[in-house]
Write an enzyme that holds these catalytic residues in place. Structure first.
Site: not given
Length: 525
Positions: A231, A278-281, A260, A170, A229
């Site tokens: 983008r 796309h279940l991350g949230a 998507e 990072d 998870c």
């Protein structure tokens, strides 16, 4: 009363907060683009999730819109440059679903390690293939984080609790922060070579697009398992399939895809591949959290000017806003004064703060300075788009914070550079509330900056003030206040007068012809 449109399905908690805070709102999820465009001009705020697309033409129709709040972290559905140009604040809620997304990444890592989806399908088919599904332990393995921000750091904490080693790539991760978290900061090539598991936690930008390209995937350790998870677009999906088929990559789990909804993909059906939609949230807690946060943030902004989690303007907390607001007024007036008095194209602006001002968040103050500075050349400028407009004109901006003592309890100085040289103006707050000019081009001049004003630079000579008064009297212009400063006896002097009504060009020409006059300018605040 400000009015907000909730245009996507959202927890009822959002509506409850708007009602409690006295913000009028309408809930209209599922609008078509044309339907949204037809009504968006009625609203001051727009609360969305991922379905509503806030495009340039929607923003063009949003004549009263001041803020867009995204319940969630991703803002791919908002045209941020167009919003900035229109002066619309764009906010997200990056922390409301952080734990949920981090936990989903950990869950997928376990699913890969123990082949859970395949084992479940086999068992429910009545096969009982106990010897077929040989997994791996995560204990003692190395987890490579690509991105160690909010979500990445939560994943790191969970992984350390599982007795994993954690390395992270990072560019924004400091050695001190890495040490605090308990992880090792490495370059990307080192991470690829060492990691047994890789998880991605970075936004999709030009620099991160296909960060796991085919070349980089080939640099990974044989048998690596990869989780995304974050983008779609961070991984070359075609190369991922190729290396899954070859056995170089032991497994991959994607919650996000380039396109998507992902109704089809060459990855589907590939051995070792797991996918979720796309279940991350997607937890009850996260949905409630982001709805609450976006409603609170939009309400705070519309009611008090507080800016939280903004992507195109400096943040300003509800606690900071009352303290900073008088400085914003002072900064905008100083910027407007400097902009009206500047000669030639502005190439650089320096904003300096001293005393009590040096203890504040300087970013909103700078935005206010640039707002005032740009106002003479743009009637649509505000604190959101001011810096954007300045950058379009290649104007450099610098901020300086002085710890030194000053003659004033608090001081703000604005210096503007043009081809004619540098000119500075400075001001303070009387009673920490009332903006007041205290210095103009290095000359001590105290004045309120309000209404119509007249600026005159001249040689310090006896009788000059009388000539100015006579000229204004003959033009039937009444003087409200009169402020005088000079560098020294017989040197350069400055007059700053407030007058009743506008100043016509013939009067300016008359004043220009007076003996000793160097510059005359009508000012408007």
């Amino acid at each position: 009363m400000p009015k907000v449109l909730i245009s996507d399905k959202m927890s009822p908690k959002a509506a409850a907060i708007f009602k409690e805070r006295g913000v009028e709102f309408d809930e209209k999820p599922g609008l078509t683009k044309d339907e949204l465009k037809a009504i968006i001009g009625q609203y001051d705020g727009l609360a969305i999730r991922s379905a509503t697309k806030v495009t340039a033409d929607i923003l063009e129709a949003a004549t009263n819109l001041k803020v867009v709040g995204r319940a969630g972290i991703g803002v791919d559905n908002v045209d941020i440059p167009s919003a900035s140009a229109k002066g619309v604040v764009v906010m997200n809620t990056p922390f409301g679903n952080s734990i949920t997304t981090a936990e989903h990444a950990i869950a997928l890592m376990f699913a890969l390690a123990r082949q859970l989806p395949e084992a479940d399908a086999s068992t429910q088919a009545g096969k009982w293939e106990k010897n077929r599904f040989m997994g791996v332990e995560v204990t003692g393995k190395t987890l490579g984080l690509i991105g160690a921000g909010n979500i990445g750091s939560i994943v790191a904490e969970r992984a350390l609790g599982l007795k994993m080693k954690v390395v992270a790539f990072d560019p924004f991760l400091t050695p001190e922060r890495a040490e605090d978290i308990g992880i090792e900061k490495v370059e990307l090539d080192q991470l690829l070579a060492r990691a047994d598991f890789i998880t991605l936690h970075t936004p999709l930008t030009d620099s991160t697009r296909n960060i796991l390209s085919r070349d980089n995937l080939l640099k990974t350790k044989k048998g690596v398992r990869i989780v995304n998870c974050a983008r779609g677009g961070l991984i070359d999906e075609a190369a991922l399939k190729e290396l899954l088929d070859s056995g170089h990559i032991a497994g991959a789990a994607l919650d996000v895809f380039v396109t998507e909804p992902a109704h089809e993909s060459p990855l589907f059906g590939t051995p070792g591949f797991i996918s979720t939609p796309h279940l991350g949230a997607s937890t009850d807690e996260a949905q409630v959290n982001v709805a609450i946060q976006v409603a609170e943030q939009i309400s705070d902004f519309l009611l008090s000017g507080a800016v939280t989690n903004a992507l195109n303007v400096p943040s300003l907390s509800a606690e900071e806003a009352p303290r900073v607001r008088p400085y914003i007024e002072l900064a905008e007036k100083l910027g407007l004064l400097a902009g009206q008095l500047a000669k030639g194209a502005i190439s650089h602006v320096t904003v300096e703060v001293e005393g009590a001002a040096a203890e504040l968040n300087i970013k909103p103050i700078t935005s206010a300075v640039i707002t005032g500075l740009m106002r003479p050349i743009s009637d649509t400028v505000n604190m959101v788009n001011a810096v954007h407009i300045a950058r379009e004109r290649d104007i450099g901006i610098a901020e300086v914070r002085h710890e030194r003592e000053t003659d004033y309890h608090t001081l703000l100085r604005v210096t503007v550079k043009t081809e004619e040289g540098e000119r500075s103006v400075a001001g303070t707050l009387f009673g920490m509330k009332h903006p007041r000019l205290v210095e103009l081009f290095g000359i001590k001049v105290e004045a309120d900056l309000d209404g119509s004003m007249l600026f005159i630079a001249n040689e310090d000579k006896p009788g000059f003030i009388g000539k100015v008064g006579s000229a204004l009297g003959e033009a039937n212009v009444n003087i409200g206040t009169f402020h005088l400063g000079r560098r020294g006896q017989g040197g350069e002097a400055i007059l700053l007068l407030s007058v009743d009504g506008d100043i016509a060009d013939p009067l300016l020409w008359t004043l220009c012809k007076l003996d000793g006059v160097k510059d005359v300018k009508a000012l408007r605040f």
